[in-house]
Structures are given as structure tokens and as C-alpha cells.
Scaffold this active site. Structure first.
Site, PDB file in Angstrom:
ATOM      1  N   MET A 158      -5.289  -6.022  10.582  1.00 35.97           N
ATOM      2  CA  MET A 158      -4.309  -5.014   9.906  1.00 35.97           C
ATOM      3  C   MET A 158      -3.630  -4.205  10.800  1.00 35.97           C
ATOM      4  O   MET A 158      -4.378  -3.357  11.545  1.00 35.97           O
ATOM      5  CB  MET A 158      -5.543  -4.205   9.046  1.00 35.97           C
ATOM      6  CG  MET A 158      -5.729  -5.181   8.032  1.00 35.97           C
ATOM      7  SD  MET A 158      -4.893  -5.649   6.757  1.00 35.97           S
ATOM      8  CE  MET A 158      -3.927  -4.342   5.802  1.00 35.97           C
ATOM      9  N   MET A 197      -9.209  -7.429  -0.583  1.00 33.04           N
ATOM     10  CA  MET A 197      -9.596  -6.078  -0.009  1.00 33.04           C
ATOM     11  C   MET A 197     -10.488  -5.460  -1.272  1.00 33.04           C
ATOM     12  O   MET A 197     -10.138  -4.464  -1.880  1.00 33.04           O
ATOM     13  CB  MET A 197      -8.581  -5.226   0.092  1.00 33.04           C
ATOM     14  CG  MET A 197      -7.658  -5.617   1.419  1.00 33.04           C
ATOM     15  SD  MET A 197      -5.826  -4.656   1.540  1.00 33.04           S
ATOM     16  CE  MET A 197      -5.011  -5.685   0.757  1.00 33.04           C
ATOM     17  N   GLY A 220      -4.696  -0.633   1.778  1.00 32.23           N
ATOM     18  CA  GLY A 220      -4.782   0.083   0.760  1.00 32.23           C
ATOM     19  C   GLY A 220      -3.362   0.358  -0.191  1.00 32.23           C
ATOM     20  O   GLY A 220      -3.298   0.599  -1.280  1.00 32.23           O
ATOM     21  N   PHE A 221      -2.525   0.512   0.773  1.00 34.36           N
ATOM     22  CA  PHE A 221      -1.147   1.030   0.117  1.00 34.36           C
ATOM     23  C   PHE A 221       0.039   0.333   1.127  1.00 34.36           C
ATOM     24  O   PHE A 221      -0.049   0.116   2.238  1.00 34.36           O
ATOM     25  CB  PHE A 221      -0.850   2.516   0.438  1.00 34.36           C
ATOM     26  CG  PHE A 221      -1.817   3.105  -0.533  1.00 34.36           C
ATOM     27  CD1 PHE A 221      -1.780   3.345  -1.835  1.00 34.36           C
ATOM     28  CD2 PHE A 221      -3.136   3.499   0.117  1.00 34.36           C
ATOM     29  CE1 PHE A 221      -2.456   4.179  -2.723  1.00 34.36           C
ATOM     30  CE2 PHE A 221      -3.955   4.228  -0.665  1.00 34.36           C
ATOM     31  CZ  PHE A 221      -3.558   4.522  -2.007  1.00 34.36           C
ATOM     32  N   GLY A 222       1.042  -0.171   0.331  1.00 32.75           N
ATOM     33  CA  GLY A 222       2.239  -0.674   1.104  1.00 32.75           C
ATOM     34  C   GLY A 222       3.075   0.514   1.653  1.00 32.75           C
ATOM     35  O   GLY A 222       2.931   1.511   1.357  1.00 32.75           O
ATOM     36  N   GLY A 223       3.970  -0.031   2.517  1.00 28.15           N
ATOM     37  CA  GLY A 223       4.964   1.072   2.953  1.00 28.15           C
ATOM     38  C   GLY A 223       4.558   1.926   4.204  1.00 28.15           C
ATOM     39  O   GLY A 223       5.389   2.932   4.467  1.00 28.15           O
ATOM     40  N   GLY A 262       6.071  -6.786   3.564  1.00 30.90           N
ATOM     41  CA  GLY A 262       6.084  -6.502   2.196  1.00 30.90           C
ATOM     42  C   GLY A 262       7.266  -5.658   1.966  1.00 30.90           C
ATOM     43  O   GLY A 262       8.519  -6.230   1.539  1.00 30.90           O
ATOM     44  N   HIS A 314       1.800 -14.065   0.337  1.00 32.15           N
ATOM     45  CA  HIS A 314       0.801 -13.415   0.535  1.00 32.15           C
ATOM     46  C   HIS A 314       0.231 -12.469  -0.640  1.00 32.15           C
ATOM     47  O   HIS A 314       1.272 -11.904  -1.311  1.00 32.15           O
ATOM     48  CB  HIS A 314       1.060 -12.569   1.861  1.00 32.15           C
ATOM     49  CG  HIS A 314      -0.300 -11.799   2.541  1.00 32.15           C
ATOM     50  ND1 HIS A 314      -1.084 -12.383   2.923  1.00 32.15           N
ATOM     51  CD2 HIS A 314      -0.383 -10.287   2.189  1.00 32.15           C
ATOM     52  CE1 HIS A 314      -2.070 -11.390   3.204  1.00 32.15           C
ATOM     53  NE2 HIS A 314      -1.716 -10.290   2.884  1.00 32.15           N
ATOM     54  N   ASP A 369      -0.636  -8.060   9.263  1.00 32.45           N
ATOM     55  CA  ASP A 369      -0.230  -7.417   7.778  1.00 32.45           C
ATOM     56  C   ASP A 369      -0.049  -5.891   8.046  1.00 32.45           C
ATOM     57  O   ASP A 369      -0.958  -5.152   8.193  1.00 32.45           O
ATOM     58  CB  ASP A 369      -1.184  -7.755   7.045  1.00 32.45           C
ATOM     59  CG  ASP A 369      -0.798  -7.314   5.353  1.00 32.45           C
ATOM     60  OD1 ASP A 369       0.365  -6.718   5.263  1.00 32.45           O
ATOM     61  OD2 ASP A 369      -1.617  -7.395   4.603  1.00 32.45           O
ATOM     62  N   GLY A 370       1.052  -5.310   7.842  1.00 34.66           N
ATOM     63  CA  GLY A 370       1.519  -3.788   7.752  1.00 34.66           C
ATOM     64  C   GLY A 370       2.455  -3.379   8.621  1.00 34.66           C
ATOM     65  O   GLY A 370       2.241  -3.458   9.828  1.00 34.66           O
ATOM     66  N   GLY A 371       3.428  -2.820   7.992  1.00 36.39           N
ATOM     67  CA  GLY A 371       4.540  -2.430   8.637  1.00 36.39           C
ATOM     68  C   GLY A 371       5.294  -3.368   9.604  1.00 36.39           C
ATOM     69  O   GLY A 371       6.198  -2.985  10.609  1.00 36.39           O
ATOM     70  N   HIS A 430      -5.528 -12.328   0.008  1.00 38.17           N
ATOM     71  CA  HIS A 430      -6.218 -11.310   0.866  1.00 38.17           C
ATOM     72  C   HIS A 430      -7.213 -10.422   0.199  1.00 38.17           C
ATOM     73  O   HIS A 430      -6.569  -9.675  -0.733  1.00 38.17           O
ATOM     74  CB  HIS A 430      -5.150 -10.495   1.901  1.00 38.17           C
ATOM     75  CG  HIS A 430      -5.773  -9.356   2.437  1.00 38.17           C
ATOM     76  ND1 HIS A 430      -4.825  -8.473   2.990  1.00 38.17           N
ATOM     77  CD2 HIS A 430      -6.895  -9.022   2.889  1.00 38.17           C
ATOM     78  CE1 HIS A 430      -5.648  -7.471   3.712  1.00 38.17           C
ATOM     79  NE2 HIS A 430      -6.812  -7.973   3.600  1.00 38.17           N
ATOM     80  N   SER A 456       4.798 -10.314   1.122  1.00 36.23           N
ATOM     81  CA  SER A 456       3.682  -9.836   0.482  1.00 36.23           C
ATOM     82  C   SER A 456       4.237  -9.458  -1.045  1.00 36.23           C
ATOM     83  O   SER A 456       5.015  -8.516  -1.057  1.00 36.23           O
ATOM     84  CB  SER A 456       2.997  -8.493   1.285  1.00 36.23           C
ATOM     85  OG  SER A 456       2.227  -8.000   0.409  1.00 36.23           O
ATOM     86  N   MET A 471      -6.847  -5.647  -4.432  1.00 35.50           N
ATOM     87  CA  MET A 471      -7.558  -4.509  -4.231  1.00 35.50           C
ATOM     88  C   MET A 471      -8.355  -4.077  -5.427  1.00 35.50           C
ATOM     89  O   MET A 471      -7.767  -4.267  -6.418  1.00 35.50           O
ATOM     90  CB  MET A 471      -6.575  -3.495  -3.839  1.00 35.50           C
ATOM     91  CG  MET A 471      -5.601  -3.599  -2.766  1.00 35.50           C
ATOM     92  SD  MET A 471      -4.621  -2.339  -2.494  1.00 35.50           S
ATOM     93  CE  MET A 471      -3.424  -3.036  -1.291  1.00 35.50           C
ATOM     94  N   ASP A 485      -2.072  -9.708  -2.135  1.00 36.92           N
ATOM     95  CA  ASP A 485      -3.370  -8.767  -1.820  1.00 36.92           C
ATOM     96  C   ASP A 485      -4.095  -8.345  -3.229  1.00 36.92           C
ATOM     97  O   ASP A 485      -3.176  -7.734  -4.090  1.00 36.92           O
ATOM     98  CB  ASP A 485      -2.630  -7.509  -1.295  1.00 36.92           C
ATOM     99  CG  ASP A 485      -2.244  -7.620   0.132  1.00 36.92           C
ATOM    100  OD1 ASP A 485      -2.915  -8.093   0.948  1.00 36.92           O
ATOM    101  OD2 ASP A 485      -0.872  -7.182   0.431  1.00 36.92           O
TER     102      ASP A 485
END
Length: 236
Positions: free
Chosen positions: A142, A73, A147-150, A202, A38, A180-182, A71, A13, A42, A40
Site C-alpha cells: 500500500m 480491506m 480506505g480512500f482513493g485520491g 484508480g 482491481h 496500490d495508491g497514488g 483486495h 481500480s 471495505m 477494493d
């Protein structure tokens, strides 16, 4: 539908990439284990953050060797589909929660010659896709709130992916399941076992001390044992 499991695709990402050096980031991923890139987008309305948009995608696409997975958002994504296709998108995923006329938007994406995806927020049940699943190329689950990485991976995602896999089989859909996410080395195996086809990572990839290329290679090696039971062909 072909029920044979696919070998997982890896999609780093760009939200976590070095934004001051996107050309270099794109070029060093060219010969890596990345299958997709990927991207993103936003808008600060659908999610409480603003990332990047059309000009940045256009710039990245000039150097990309892999398909770019966009993606969105954003609110009212239907107004920007053709523009993102022209900027370099190979696939476009919109959010179920942002599209009151979802079937129409999915058809618009497909008419543009792109892979069409729908994303689900963590609190959105997979059952809501029953009537449209057969029209989809991708379903993006998701595993964090967008909205936020990490952010930390939501454990219930594993159950949700398994439920989605069952729904796709029941509806005769060949849609890829994307997560996607974590995503990191500790959960990629369980995610693939649950039914995930595309793994978006990411911070884990771009913040690793050894760098993204080596990290993606390690992820591929980590999954190699699982791939023995998967289909030898991978969707591109």
C-alpha cells in the site's frame, strides 16, 4: 526462483470508476491495456470507509474479460473467501494486519484455486513476510493508507518495494509485487525499476479527461522502454 524481471501489469481500480455505470465501465476496459481489474472491498471496520461487496462483484464479473483482483480491506476475511471466489474473484488479497493466522488464510485461498495475496499497510515492514513469502502469489504494497482513493503517493514506497524484491529473491518466492495508491505517470517508471510487477491505478485512470482506455494505453506506452529489459511473458 526466476530472477528475470517481468513486464508490468496494469490494474485499474474500480473504486474510482463511475459506480452508476459499472457495466459500461467494465465493457469499455475489455479491450484496453488493463491486465487485471482491481476490486477494493471495505467494511468500515478495518478501514474507515465502506465500498462494495459480493453483489457488485458478481455483477461486474458477468461483463469482465480480465481477471478480477479482489483486495479485502476487511476484518475476518477468512469468513468470506469462498463467497468472493464464487462471485468472480481470480485472486484474493488479505491484509497482514487483519489476519492473526495468516498462513492458514493464505492456504484457504490457494485451496479455492485462487491466486493468494497479502497486503501491507505503509507502516508494516516487509520483513514480517519472511516466513510466508514462499507461499504467496502476490504481495500488495500500500503506497497510501488504505480506505480512500485520491491520496498522495508515499515516497518511501520505492524503498519498500526494493526491500520486498530482495526478500522475495532471498526466500525463493515468485510472488508478484503489486502497488496500490497514488500511482500515476510520474511514478510508474520508478516503481517498476524498484521491482513492482502490478500497478494499481484508480483516480489517475478513471478521472483523466481522455478517459481510462486512452490513459491505460499511455501508461503502457510510457513503460514500453523499460520493457526491453523485462521478460517477454506476463503473468495473467
Amino acid at each position: 526462483m526466476n530472477s528475470t524481471r517481468r513486464a508490468p501489469l496494469l490494474a485499474p481500480s474500480f473504486l474510482a470508476a463511475d459506480l452508476a455505470n459499472l457495466q459500461a465501465e467494465t465493457e469499455r476496459l475489455a479491450n484496453s491495456a488493463a491486465d487485471w481489474l482491481h476490486f477494493d472491498v471495505m467494511d468500515g471496520r478495518f478501514v474507515p470507509n465502506i465500498s462494495f461487496g459480493l453483489p457488485v462483484l458478481q455483477a461486474v464479473a458477468r461483463y469482465a474479460k480480465q481477471p478480477i483482483d479482489v483486495h479485502l480491506m476487511i476484518e475476518e476475511p477468512q469468513n468470506y473467501l469462498a463467497a468472493f471466489r464464487d462471485a468472480g474473484a481470480s485472486s484474493i488479497t488479505v491484509h497482514y494486519e487483519a489476519c492473526p493466522h495468516l498462513h492458514r488464510v493464505v492456504q484457504q485461498i490457494k485451496q479455492l484455486g485462487l491466486r493468494a495475496g497479502v497486503a501491507l499497510n505503509p507502516a508494516t515492514p516487509v520483513s514480517l513476510l519472511e516466513d510466508i513469502a514462499a507461499d504467496l502469489d502476490v504481495v500488495l504494497v500500500m503506497s497510501v493508507n488504505p480506505g480512500f482513493g485520491g491520496q498522495a503517493f508515499i515516497p518511501n514506497t520505492l524503498k519498500k518495494v526494493a526491500m520486498l524484491k530482495e526478500l522475495l529473491l532471498d526466500t525463493g518466492s515468485d510472488a508478484l509485487i503489486e502497488v496500490d495508491g497514488g500511482v500515476n505517470m510520474s511514478n510508474v517508471g520508478p516503481l517498476v525499476e524498484a521491482g513492482a510487477d502490478v500497478l494499481v491505478a484508480g483516480n489517475f485512470v478513471f478521472s483523466a479527461p481522455e478517459g481510462p482506455v486512452a490513459t491505460l494505453a499511455a501508461m503502457r506506452d510510457h513503460l514500453a522502454g523499460l520493457e526491453l529489459s523485462l521478460s517477454p511473458s506476463r503473468a495473467q
